[in-house]
Each structure stands twice: as C-alpha cells, then as structure tokens.
Design an enzyme around this catalytic site. Structure first.
Site, mmCIF file in Angstrom:
data_model
loop_
_atom_site.group_PDB
_atom_site.id
_atom_site.type_symbol
_atom_site.label_atom_id
_atom_site.label_comp_id
_atom_site.label_asym_id
_atom_site.label_seq_id
_atom_site.Cartn_x
_atom_site.Cartn_y
_atom_site.Cartn_z
ATOM 1 N N SER A 175 0.805 -1.224 0.000
ATOM 2 C CA SER A 175 0.000 0.000 0.000
ATOM 3 C C SER A 175 0.836 1.271 0.000
ATOM 4 O O SER A 175 0.630 2.164 0.794
ATOM 5 C CB SER A 175 -0.914 -0.011 1.235
ATOM 6 N N CYS B 243 2.328 6.658 -7.284
ATOM 7 C CA CYS B 243 2.167 7.912 -8.025
ATOM 8 C C CYS B 243 3.038 9.023 -7.439
ATOM 9 O O CYS B 243 3.316 10.014 -8.113
ATOM 10 C CB CYS B 243 0.699 8.339 -8.007
ATOM 11 N N THR C 110 -12.218 -13.849 -13.709
ATOM 12 C CA THR C 110 -11.523 -14.467 -14.836
ATOM 13 C C THR C 110 -12.387 -15.622 -15.342
ATOM 14 O O THR C 110 -13.521 -15.805 -14.870
ATOM 15 C CB THR C 110 -10.154 -15.009 -14.388
ATOM 16 N N PRO D 207 -14.457 -18.766 -12.056
ATOM 17 C CA PRO D 207 -15.300 -17.862 -11.253
ATOM 18 C C PRO D 207 -14.779 -17.628 -9.834
ATOM 19 O O PRO D 207 -15.220 -16.685 -9.173
ATOM 20 C CB PRO D 207 -16.666 -18.562 -11.234
ATOM 21 N N TYR E 92 -10.514 -13.749 -9.346
ATOM 22 C CA TYR E 92 -10.786 -12.403 -9.852
ATOM 23 C C TYR E 92 -9.448 -11.750 -10.220
ATOM 24 O O TYR E 92 -8.403 -12.116 -9.694
ATOM 25 C CB TYR E 92 -11.484 -11.561 -8.778
ATOM 26 N N TYR F 144 -19.376 29.839 -10.407
ATOM 27 C CA TYR F 144 -18.620 31.010 -10.854
ATOM 28 C C TYR F 144 -18.597 32.106 -9.805
ATOM 29 O O TYR F 144 -19.621 32.495 -9.236
ATOM 30 C CB TYR F 144 -19.216 31.584 -12.162
ATOM 31 N N LYS G 86 -19.263 32.725 -18.440
ATOM 32 C CA LYS G 86 -19.199 31.724 -19.517
ATOM 33 C C LYS G 86 -17.921 30.943 -19.244
ATOM 34 O O LYS G 86 -16.822 31.399 -19.600
ATOM 35 C CB LYS G 86 -19.120 32.405 -20.882
HETATM 36 P P1 FAD Z 1 0.460 -2.223 -8.351
HETATM 37 O O1 FAD Z 1 -0.053 -1.103 -7.563
HETATM 38 O O2 FAD Z 1 1.702 -2.037 -9.136
HETATM 39 O O3 FAD Z 1 0.657 -3.450 -7.365
HETATM 40 C C1 FAD Z 1 1.070 -4.702 -7.828
HETATM 41 C C2 FAD Z 1 1.883 -5.385 -6.740
HETATM 42 O O4 FAD Z 1 1.811 -6.773 -6.954
HETATM 43 C C3 FAD Z 1 3.351 -5.025 -6.814
HETATM 44 O O5 FAD Z 1 3.779 -4.447 -5.588
HETATM 45 C C4 FAD Z 1 4.050 -6.357 -7.067
HETATM 46 O O6 FAD Z 1 5.269 -6.480 -6.320
HETATM 47 C C5 FAD Z 1 3.033 -7.351 -6.571
HETATM 48 N N1 FAD Z 1 3.141 -8.665 -7.215
HETATM 49 C C6 FAD Z 1 3.209 -8.930 -8.536
HETATM 50 N N2 FAD Z 1 3.250 -10.258 -8.759
HETATM 51 C C7 FAD Z 1 3.218 -10.834 -7.544
HETATM 52 C C8 FAD Z 1 3.251 -12.179 -7.125
HETATM 53 N N3 FAD Z 1 3.300 -13.207 -7.989
HETATM 54 N N4 FAD Z 1 3.210 -12.437 -5.797
HETATM 55 C C9 FAD Z 1 3.132 -11.439 -4.903
HETATM 56 N N5 FAD Z 1 3.098 -10.143 -5.246
HETATM 57 C C10 FAD Z 1 3.136 -9.850 -6.563
HETATM 58 N N6 FAD Z 1 -1.676 6.201 -11.938
HETATM 59 C C11 FAD Z 1 -2.503 7.251 -11.890
HETATM 60 O O7 FAD Z 1 -3.712 7.076 -12.061
HETATM 61 N N7 FAD Z 1 -2.035 8.507 -11.660
HETATM 62 C C12 FAD Z 1 -0.711 8.747 -11.450
HETATM 63 O O8 FAD Z 1 -0.308 9.893 -11.222
HETATM 64 C C13 FAD Z 1 0.184 7.672 -11.503
HETATM 65 N N8 FAD Z 1 1.504 7.875 -11.325
HETATM 66 C C14 FAD Z 1 2.347 6.791 -11.311
HETATM 67 C C15 FAD Z 1 3.697 7.000 -11.094
HETATM 68 C C16 FAD Z 1 4.575 5.944 -11.077
HETATM 69 C C17 FAD Z 1 6.026 6.174 -10.857
HETATM 70 C C18 FAD Z 1 4.088 4.616 -11.270
HETATM 71 C C19 FAD Z 1 5.017 3.456 -11.251
HETATM 72 C C20 FAD Z 1 2.739 4.396 -11.505
HETATM 73 C C21 FAD Z 1 1.866 5.481 -11.524
HETATM 74 N N9 FAD Z 1 0.497 5.297 -11.765
HETATM 75 C C22 FAD Z 1 -0.342 6.374 -11.744
HETATM 76 C C23 FAD Z 1 -0.050 3.970 -12.087
HETATM 77 C C24 FAD Z 1 -0.644 3.317 -10.863
HETATM 78 O O9 FAD Z 1 0.290 3.344 -9.830
HETATM 79 C C25 FAD Z 1 -1.019 1.905 -11.214
HETATM 80 O O10 FAD Z 1 -1.974 1.947 -12.238
HETATM 81 C C26 FAD Z 1 -1.613 1.155 -10.044
HETATM 82 O O11 FAD Z 1 -0.701 1.082 -8.992
HETATM 83 C C27 FAD Z 1 -1.992 -0.281 -10.475
HETATM 84 O O12 FAD Z 1 -2.428 -1.002 -9.382
HETATM 85 P P2 FAD Z 1 -2.203 -2.583 -9.337
HETATM 86 O O13 FAD Z 1 -2.742 -3.053 -8.036
HETATM 87 O O14 FAD Z 1 -2.701 -3.197 -10.577
HETATM 88 O O15 FAD Z 1 -0.628 -2.763 -9.368
#
Ligand code: FAD
Length: 723
Positions: free
Chosen positions: A39, A43, A275, A278, A281, A428, A436
């Site tokens: 967590s 960003c 996926t 069922p 997810y 506004y 406008k």
């Molecule tokens: P993530 O948040 O990346 O989490 C995935 C986690 O799963 C990772 O920590 C990884 O270690 C873990 N993991 C993967 N495979 C396994 C496994 N087999 N076993 C255990 N753990 C695993 N989005 C915006 O909307 N606005 C922004 O300004 C923005 N800025 C960003 C800036 C940066 C530098 C980055 C890197 C991303 C940014 N994003 C932004 C994108 C956003 O952070 C991602 O879209 C979002 O975090 C995706 O969430 P997620 O849960 O899919 O993946």
C-alpha cells in the site's frame, strides 16, 4: 468462514483487502506481496526523487502492522505467489527470505499483480546507472544517485506520464534532462496540438527533446558515465538513464494457471472482474478492459481504475451485483508549470477505429481576466458529427485544468453532447471561473459548428485546403500582431476594417479566416457569410497554428527564438571582457510597471504599445502577462518597432519582460579607469563556466569600488550556477 487470498499488496490488492473486510467481518484475508512494502503511493515516487514530497514515510500509505490492527488482514511481504492449483483451490507461495515454498487454501482469489516496466532489448540497458521506476526500492536507488551529487545530465527514454514527471523532478534537482521519445510527440494519449504545447513548455524549461527518435544503445564510457546513442545517430552523454517506455502486465502467474489472456498478455475478466475461473478475480494494470466510448478491448494502467475494480471484485465476492463500466483513461499530468489532462478518446484512436468525429479547439481564461492571476486554458473537444455526442476532451493550462477535465469527464461518461456543455451550470465567482466558463465556451463553439453557424478548419487540414486555388487565407488581427508573425500567403485586413474593405476580397474564393485564438475570426466569419462570402474559421487560431508548426525537437540545435535568453546588444566598450556575455545596464531610473495578466493575445502587446506611447525614449517598462505567446510576441514586437527588450523570463505561467523605449543602446560604463554610477545590474546569459566567472570578476570589481551590484541570471546563466 471464507478464506480470501490476494496477490499484490499495492493499489488494487490493498483496496480489495480493506473492502473485503468491511463486507465480511468473519473471513480470513491474506494479502501476499512480493516486495518489502504494501500500500505505497507509486504515483508519488517521482516527487520524492524531486524532493517535492520530502518525507519518504509519507509515501507509505499503510503498513502490514496498520492493516493487521485496523482490518485484521494477514499481510505477508516478500512472499511471491508462484503458482495456482485451481483444482485444489490453492496458491503456491515462495517465501523470498527463506526460499521455502508453502500452499495456501482459498475460497476466492484476487490477482492484482500490476505491471512491470518495459526494458527494451538494446545493448547496455543493464549498465549501472540505468533505471526503471516502479517501486520504493527503484525510487530509493535513483534518489541515492541524485543525492550523491554526481548526476549532472540525465536521459529519460519515454515521454509518457512517468517520463515527464521525472523530467520535471530531475530538473528540480539541477539535472540537465533530455527526453527521448520514439513517437513524434510526448504523451500519446493527447492530440498533437495539445502535445505541442507541452513540447514548447518543456523546451522553455530547458529540457532537450529528441522526438521521433529511438534508443539504440547505451555504453558505459567510464564508471558512472554513459553515452546514449539514438537511432538518428545522435549521442547524448548521461550520468543517469531512466527507462520509462511503458509497462507490460504481470500476468505470468495467470498464464501458468491457464487463465485466458488478451493479445497483449492482459488477463481477461468479465464485468464483475471474474476471470474464466469464477473463483479467481483479477484487477488493476494486469487486466484487459472495455473502453466505453469505442467499445474496444484495451488496457489502461491507472490507479483510479485499479481501485474501483478492486472494490467491485470485493463486492461481487461478498454477494453484491457490482459491475465495472469500463475505463476511458481520464488522466492528468503536471509538466512544470503546465497541467495537461484528457478523458475519453483522442483523434488517433478514433481514426484507427474508423469512428467519424469532429473537433474544436478553444483558448479561454481559467477565470475572468479582470481578477488577478488569470491564465489561459486550452480545450480540445472531440464529438460525433451527427448528434454531437462527446467522444473525448483534452485540456491544457496553468490553473484549474483539473476542474475543467473533471466536468468534461463526467459529461463524456454520462453520454452528454456538446449541446449539453452549452447548458452546464458551473460554479462562478471572479477568482474561480467566468460566467461563460471555459467548458461552456468549448460547448458553444462545437455546437456552433454542428448547427452550421461556423465552419471550423483544423490546423493540420490547412496545407491540403490551401493547395486549392479557390481557397484563400484571411488574417483579421491587428497590424501589431501581423508584424509579429503570420501564415504565409495570408491576406491581412484587421477585423475593425474588414466591413469597409469587403471589396478587396474575391467572392469566388472560400476564405479561411483566422485571428489569434478564433474569437474575432468567428465574428468576421459570421459577417462574411451574411454578405454572401464562403468563410471558415481556423480552429484555435494563430496560437495553435504557431505551436504546431514550430520545430518540436531541440536536441543538437541552438534554442529557438522564444527559448533563448534575450541577447542584449552591447556597444563597444574598451574594457568589457566578453561583450556577448555580460551586459551592464544603467538601472538608476526605476522601470514603469504594466500588469497585462489575464489579457489574451493581442491584449498584452496592445497594452505595451499604448503604454510605450506615453513614455519617454530611454525609459524602461516592466510588463507581466499570462498569455503564453507573449514571450515570443514581445521579442518580435520590440525588434520590429525599434524598441529594446532587455530581459524576459517566465515562472508559473507569468511572463515578465523588461523593455526600453527606443533602440538607444544601454550605456556600458565599465571602462578602463572609468567611474561607475552607483547602481548596476549585470545580466549573465552564458552557460559557460569561464563566462560566468568573468561576470563575477566584474561584479566584484564594481562592488569593490563601492557600487551596488545586482546580478541577473537568465536561463543559461542559472544553469551554470546550478552546475
Ligand atoms: P500495483 O499497484 O503495481 O501493485 C502490484 C503489486 O503486486 C506489486 O507491488 C508487485 O510487487 C506485486 N506482485 C506482482 N506479482 C506478484 C506475485 N506473484 N506475488 C506477490 N506479489 C506480486 N496512476 C494514476 O492514475 N495517476 C498517477 O499519477 C500515476 N503515477 C504513477 C507514477 C509511477 C512512478 C508509477 C510506477 C505508476 C503510476 N500510476 C499512476 C499507475 C498506478 O500506480 C497503477 O496503475 C496502479 O498502482 C496499479 O495497481 P495494481 O494493483 O494493478 O498494481
């Protein structure tokens, strides 16, 4: 009691875990995370490197301890899910600290494994000093390099969100940045007209742009010193390289479990985020989604969608009929002083998918011009030609871009039309908007087009149109604006004279009318049409034409006129050591002040013209304006009208220019054995260390003689100071 296992503990994973707990107090919830942190705010990573977010701990939104205490979630970091045994409903986990594996039973499994940065298969990408940015450890490694103080030049490969955020943040840290982008523009989610505004701003901020060029190889020429070679043959020295060319879904775990993937490797899910199995997810960057505007399958890696999908998965698991509505990619990025944001689709996607559309560009102020601090805001709308349904919107400006894009995102998502934008009742008061609003105005213009009141011509269609001998181009701006620059072969008749000079225009031609932003041209288009002429209006006006047609890349080239510091012409002075480097200007008479903020082109130039008429030759005038074209306009205007531009600078959307009436050269008074008057200003505009040192020597000399010395560093001067 149900057992829920979640793979991935950041955006989607942590959100799903918390929502599951709120919906099911009895369940066992296990959150597996491969990395050392859960967590965290990915960003925020670029902003900690740039030291805008100073406290590293602020990025750790939650911790395993907090999630355990508040939500009773069993958080396991440094645990990698390596296989899914679907038949047994078990996840195989490897403890990365001990390398031991174990199995976990699940009733429902949520995959939120995210994506990994793409590393292109070119030589040298594994050299020390080459980084990607995805996690806290990545951020720590880059920041440690910059903190060590030996990073002077960086190359960022990729001009997307992360690339541009890193360009800004490394610049904050005094690093000279080059952005390399294979496409002809940065931020490919935007149309070229909007991206071109970002290019100009990046160049103004000293970022070198290599557009339409690819990374070919990286060589380590000495420890810590890299040479980046591009497809064009250009070579760029770098102490640090960031690869930010996009992401690939982390879908290997799903693939090994035979869950179906899309053509680019994204996990396929239904509207409940399920996926093909069922009980499994998937959410976040790893999944394929439907674009609600085009109806096409796509993948959009953003934090908002990941969070909403996680909530829907948790709801569905706990018995609610929640369904996801798709992702249309509403996003926003800060690029130095500018903000750019988009929602829905862009022109390229619509063209590719064969969806017919029209578009309009409007330049408005973010709030009324008479209230201090008004800055321009540009909106591009894309809409269906038949019913005006909104298909996409893009906004760029200095302030309140977030407000406009959010109104437009709601409108696009709600299936509203450009006619609805005309009727939007938006908040506004003078500090915040206009009666406008910029969004209303975008709606008025688009609706005018659909009703046939105006015929909009896009800048990119202009060359093709003008090939026809029966199409003419008419400039209705003032003489001052015309002198500053105009479209080749245009006929120039100022709008205030056009009614009286109609006989100068051929009725046989179709006329593309233009002004600075499109407003005066619209009035003239209406007038011409009512006199029987065939007229059209150049959408976005000369402002858009100019930004689109100027050179976009600046790598290996001297800065363009509006990006270079203004070189002050010096008279020959006996003891001026580097006359092209250092100017000493009389500064005993305080400059007059002119506030032209909030005025759109030609307002600021007209205000300067009027003020200068009241001034005596030799008097100076300091002007502050917010029109982005003013920086270039004022230089051209001064040159063409025989006045002298002494300095010009830009911060936070405010352009400050110092002008001297007339072309009388400033009197340089450093002469061998000469006597200085009491106050001196030195302007340093060289990036060369010797030159900068020479200016300090002169300053010291003057100070030693009891003079009060001010040193003004232009952009290049500042760069040498930083280094
Ligand atoms: P993530 O948040 O990346 O989490 C995935 C986690 O799963 C990772 O920590 C990884 O270690 C873990 N993991 C993967 N495979 C396994 C496994 N087999 N076993 C255990 N753990 C695993 N989005 C915006 O909307 N606005 C922004 O300004 C923005 N800025 C960003 C800036 C940066 C530098 C980055 C890197 C991303 C940014 N994003 C932004 C994108 C956003 O952070 C991602 O879209 C979002 O975090 C995706 O969430 P997620 O849960 O899919 O993946």
């Amino acid at each position: 009691m149900s057992t829920y296992v979640i793979v991935g503990g950041v955006a989607g994973g942590a959100t799903a875990a918390a929502r599951l707990r709120r919906m099911d107090e009895q369940a066992q919830i296990i959150l597996l995370e491969r990395g050392p942190y859960v967590s965290f705010a990915n960003c925020g990573l670029p902003y900690h490197i740039g030291e805008v977010i100073q406290d590293r701990e602020a990025l750790l939104v939650s911790t395993p301890e907090k999630l355990a205490a508040e939500f009773a979630i069993d958080v396991r970091t440094e645990q990698e899910a390596i296989a899914i045994d679907r038949a047994a409903r078990q996840v195989v986990v490897r403890d990365l600290r001990t390398a031991e594996t174990y199995r976990l039973d699940y009733d429902k499994l949520i995959l939120s494994p995210g994506a990994r940065s793409v590393v292109p298969p070119v030589p040298g990408v594994d050299a020390p000093g080459v980084y990607t940015l995805r996690s806290i450890p990545d951020m720590d490694a880059i920041k440690a390099r910059v903190d060590a103080g030996d990073v002077q030049q960086a190359v960022i490969v990729g001009g997307g969100f992360i690339g541009l955020e890193m360009a800004e943040n490394l610049s904050h840290r005094g690093v000279a940045v080059t952005v390399v982008e294979m496409a002809p523009q940065v931020m490919t989610a935007f149309d070229f007209e909007i991206a071109a505004m970002l290019h100009r701003h990046l160049r103004e901020k000293g970022v070198r742009l290599a557009l339409g060029d690819g990374l070919q190889q990286i060589e380590e020429r000495a420890p810590g010193q890299l040479t980046v070679t591009l497809a064009s043959g250009n070579q760029i020295p770098a102490d640090l390289v960031i690869l930010a060319i996009g992401v690939r879904p982390e879908s290997e775990l799903a693939a090994r479990a035979d869950l179906p993937l899309g053509p680019r490797g994204h996990i396929l899910v239904n509207e409940h985020m399920q996926t093909a199995d069922p009980d499994i997810y998937a959410v976040g960057d790893a999944i394929q989604v439907i674009h609600p505007i085009t109806g096409a399958a796509t993948a959009i890696p953003l934090a908002g969608p990941a969070n909403r999908q996680a909530r829907i998965a948790a709801d569905h698991i706990t018995g609610k009929d929640s369904a996801y509505r798709g992702t249309m990619g509403t996003s926003i990025v800060k690029v130095f002083d500018l903000t750019a944001a988009c929602t829905g689709t862009n022109s390229q996607t619509l063209e590719k998918q064969g969806i017919p559309f029209l578009s309009s560009i409007t330049h408005s102020n973010d709030h009324v011009g008479y209230y201090p601090g008004a800055t321009p805001q540009t909106i591009k709308l894309l809409y269906a030609p038949d019913d005006g349904k909104l298909l996409g919107a893009q906004v760029v400006g200095y302030n309140a871009v977030d407000r406009s894009i959010d109104a437009l995102a709601v409108a696009v998502q709600a299936g509203m039309t450009v006619y609805d934008l005309e009727h939007l009742e938006l908040a506004y008061a003078p500090p915040y908007g206009a009666a406008k609003d910029a969004v209303n105005i975008a709606g008025f213009v688009a609706a005018n087009q659909l009703r046939g009141d105006t015929d909009l011509v896009q800048v990119q269609d202009l060359p093709r149109l003008l090939e026809s001998p029966d199409v003419g181009i008419l400039d209705v701006r003032t003489d001052a604006e015309w002198q500053i620059g105009h479209i080749p072969n245009a006929v120039h008749i100022p709008n205030t004279q056009l009614r009286a000079r109609l006989n100068e225009l051929s009725q046989d031609k179709r006329w593309v009318v233009y002004c600075a932003i499109g407003r005066r041209a619209y009035v003239m288009e209406r007038m011409l049409k009512q006199h029987g002429y065939r007229a059209m209006n150049l959408s976005g006006g000369y402002n858009t034409y100019r930004v689109v047609t100027e050179p976009q890349s600046n790598i290996g080239q001297p800065p363009a006129d509006d990006e270079a510091p203004i070189a002050i012409q010096l008279p020959q002075a006996a003891n001026t050591p580097q006359k092209e480097i250092v100017a000493m200007i009389e500064s005993e008479t305080p400059a007059l002040e002119l506030n032209a903020c909030g005025l759109q082109c030609p307002g600021p130039i007209m205000a300067v013209y009027k003020k200068m008429q009241e001034m005596q030759p030799g008097q100076t005038l300091r002007v502050v304006a917010t029109d982005p074209g003013f920086k270039r306009d004022v230089a051209a205007w001064a040159e063409r009208t025989g006045n002298t531009l002494l300095e010009v600078g830009q911060t936070n959307g405010h352009i400050t220019a110092l002008l001297r009436k007339g072309s009388t050269q400033p009197q340089v008074t450093v002469q061998e054995g000469g006597v200085l008057p009491n106050a001196k200003t030195m302007v340093v505009f060289s990036g060369d260390l010797d030159h900068a040192l020479a200016s300090f020597v002169i300053a010291n000399g003057a100070a030693a003689m009891g003079k009060q010395v001010t040193m003004f560093f232009t952009f290049w001067g500042l760069n040498i100071l930083r280094r």
